[in-house]
Design a protein around this motif. Structure first.
Motif, PDB file in Angstrom:
ATOM      1  N   MET A   2      -9.113  12.971   6.825  1.00 26.99           N
ATOM      2  CA  MET A   2      -8.524  11.864   7.582  1.00 26.99           C
ATOM      3  C   MET A   2      -7.427  12.372   8.507  1.00 26.99           C
ATOM      4  N   MET A   3      -6.864  13.532   8.158  1.00 31.21           N
ATOM      5  CA  MET A   3      -5.782  14.075   8.979  1.00 31.21           C
ATOM      6  C   MET A   3      -6.334  14.613  10.293  1.00 31.21           C
ATOM      7  N   HIS A  53       0.860  -1.185   0.000  1.00 33.28           N
ATOM      8  CA  HIS A  53       0.000   0.000   0.000  1.00 33.28           C
ATOM      9  C   HIS A  53       0.894   1.232   0.000  1.00 33.28           C
ATOM     10  N   ASP A  54       0.526   2.249  -0.784  1.00 30.94           N
ATOM     11  CA  ASP A  54       1.360   3.448  -0.801  1.00 30.94           C
ATOM     12  C   ASP A  54       0.891   4.428   0.274  1.00 30.94           C
ATOM     13  N   GLU A  55       1.534   5.605   0.318  1.00 35.36           N
ATOM     14  CA  GLU A  55       1.264   6.513   1.427  1.00 35.36           C
ATOM     15  C   GLU A  55       0.103   7.465   1.140  1.00 35.36           C
ATOM     16  N   ASN A  56      -0.698   7.156   0.111  1.00 41.75           N
ATOM     17  CA  ASN A  56      -1.818   8.048  -0.216  1.00 41.75           C
ATOM     18  C   ASN A  56      -3.099   7.577   0.453  1.00 41.75           C
ATOM     19  N   TYR A  57      -3.700   8.487   1.212  1.00 36.06           N
ATOM     20  CA  TYR A  57      -4.965   8.180   1.862  1.00 36.06           C
ATOM     21  C   TYR A  57      -5.971   9.230   1.426  1.00 36.06           C
ATOM     22  N   MET A  58      -7.079   8.803   0.835  1.00 37.03           N
ATOM     23  CA  MET A  58      -8.112   9.780   0.473  1.00 37.03           C
ATOM     24  C   MET A  58      -9.454   9.087   0.319  1.00 37.03           C
ATOM     25  N   PRO A  59     -10.535   9.893   0.444  1.00 41.67           N
ATOM     26  CA  PRO A  59     -11.865   9.318   0.255  1.00 41.67           C
ATOM     27  C   PRO A  59     -12.090   8.987  -1.215  1.00 41.67           C
ATOM     28  N   PRO A  60     -13.003   8.038  -1.507  1.00 39.72           N
ATOM     29  CA  PRO A  60     -13.236   7.624  -2.889  1.00 39.72           C
ATOM     30  C   PRO A  60     -13.665   8.777  -3.799  1.00 39.72           C
ATOM     31  N   GLU A  61     -14.454   9.724  -3.238  1.00 42.93           N
ATOM     32  CA  GLU A  61     -14.943  10.834  -4.073  1.00 42.93           C
ATOM     33  C   GLU A  61     -13.776  11.672  -4.585  1.00 42.93           C
ATOM     34  N   VAL A  62     -12.799  11.889  -3.682  1.00 41.84           N
ATOM     35  CA  VAL A  62     -11.640  12.695  -4.065  1.00 41.84           C
ATOM     36  C   VAL A  62     -10.853  11.991  -5.168  1.00 41.84           C
ATOM     37  N   GLU A  63     -10.741  10.663  -5.013  1.00 45.66           N
ATOM     38  CA  GLU A  63      -9.993   9.888  -6.005  1.00 45.66           C
ATOM     39  C   GLU A  63     -10.653  10.003  -7.374  1.00 45.66           C
ATOM     40  N   LYS A  64     -12.026   9.969  -7.376  1.00 44.32           N
ATOM     41  CA  LYS A  64     -12.768  10.076  -8.637  1.00 44.32           C
ATOM     42  C   LYS A  64     -12.465  11.403  -9.320  1.00 44.32           C
TER      43      LYS A  64
END
Lengths: 145, 238
Positions: free
Chosen positions: B198-199, A126-137
């Motif tokens: 999330m932060m 897993h990489d260091e990117n964390y975001m909600p699915p909407e943001v990814e879209k």
């Protein structure tokens, strides 16, 4: 006061000696401390003949887009790339959920003479990117991914 | 800050006053933090709900490293200046740090199984945190294994200082070597790779854990000071 200074010098030199020795140990073992090798590094090892055939090694990189192929008898094959060199991997079993095209992967196994890597197990990285699915879209729509 | 804080009696008075407030802050921050972490934060685009383990795992990892630094720094001050209070802080902090490190290891392991596909690997990050846990345990054991308490203090302080070398190794292990563990998302504060929604819960949980540490520390400090008073008394009677 002088006693205190002596003690401080003693402790600091102890720390320095310990740091240098640990640094030396880690430097000497650097090839064993790395958890996996990239396709380029493995390629280098094969070229310089420092990799014994069938010896255990971990290969890490990205699963190349549209490279996962389901073969017979529960085998799958895919290509691991570091965007410089590529290595084809064959694996039998169930890969972890995060195993996807375009995601990081680590395959454990050995590489044969035909440059095909036979994996005995697969770990998803897993990489260091964390975001909600909407943001990814939205990011995908804007062409960032 | 009063100058005579190194006096155990004055020091004890201060922690007696602070302790209940730290307790109240811990409860408030933990409640808000958990509410954000569990109910009021988005799922991750890849990990789904599993991302919530991070809100326990990352703060406890930070706390484990912070507390080890506290132990090492107080050991250093204790060794050089011979302040009793400094060593008592080290001794009182170590078990709390060990527990936070254990929480970090266990929560990380339970995240690793569904995400990586394995409970444990011996990569540089996981191994160095495992070693951190053993330095805590070693410090606790050393500080209790000598009949002469002063000798125990000195030897465990030196162990704590040697173990401090491990802290930068943990921090930079993900950059020096290829690891299964991902690299830091938040250390580059100008450009974190974690979404702000999330932060916020992550930082709240870190603050909560920090206050829990300080609260537990004040309780343990009082116990240590009492213990020392008892031991000194017993020695004098003899």
């Amino acid at each position: 006061m002088i006693k205190r200074k002596k003690r401080a010098i003693g402790i600091i030199s102890l720390m320095l000696v310990a740091s240098v020795s640990i640094y030396a140990i880690l430097w000497a073992l650097r090839d064993n401390i790395v958890f996996f090798y990239s396709p380029s590094e493995i390629n280098q090892k094969i070229l310089s003949d420092s990799l014994e055939e069938k010896s255990f090694i971990r290969l890490g990189g990205m699963v190349k887009e549209s490279s996962i192929v389901k073969l017979n008898n529960g085998f799958i094959s895919f290509v691991v790339t570091d965007f410089n060199k590529e290595i084809k991997v064959i694996f039998k079993g169930i890969p972890p959920d995060l195993f996807k095209e375009g995601q990081g992967v680590i395959a454990e196994g050995s590489i044969g003479r035909d440059y095909t890597f036979t994996a005995s197990s697969i770990l998803a990285k897993h990489d260091e990117n964390y975001m909600p699915p909407e943001v990814e879209k939205i990011l995908k729509k804007e062409g960032f991914e | 800050m009063p100058k005579n804080l190194a006096n155990p009696g004055v020091f004890e008075k201060y922690i007696r006053t602070f302790s209940p407030w730290l307790g109240v802050f811990s409860i408030v921050l933990l409640s808000v933090g958990l509410w954000f972490a569990i109910f009021n934060s988005p799922v991750d685009y890849i990990q789904g709900e599993t991302v919530r383990i991070m809100y326990i795992h990352v703060p406890s990892a930070w706390l484990g490293m912070t507390i080890y630094s506290v132990v090492a720094l107080s050991s250093f001050i204790g060794l050089i200046y011979g302040h009793i209070v400094a060593y008592i802080i080290a001794k009182a902090s170590a078990p709390i740090g060990a527990v936070f490190t254990l929480i970090c290891l266990v929560s990380g392991s339970s995240w690793g199984k569904p995400m990586w596909g394995t409970w444990w690997v011996w990569d540089a990050r996981l191994t160095s945190v495992f070693i951190l846990f053993f330095f805590f345990i070693g410090f606790i054991i050393f500080s209790k294994s000598f009949k002469d308490p002063v000798k125990g203090e000195k030897i465990s302080s030196i162990l704590a200082l040697v173990g401090f070398i491990n802290i930068p190794i943990i921090k930079f292990s993900v950059d020096f070597w290829n690891t299964l563990h991902q690299s830091a998302s938040i250390s580059k504060l100008d450009n974190p790779t974690i979404h702000v929604d999330m932060m916020i819960p992550l930082l709240l949980m870190f603050l909560a854990f920090l206050f829990i540490f300080m609260f537990l520390l004040t309780i343990r400090l009082q116990a240590e000071l009492n213990d020392r008073r008892y031991v000194t008394h017993a020695l004098n009677v003899k």
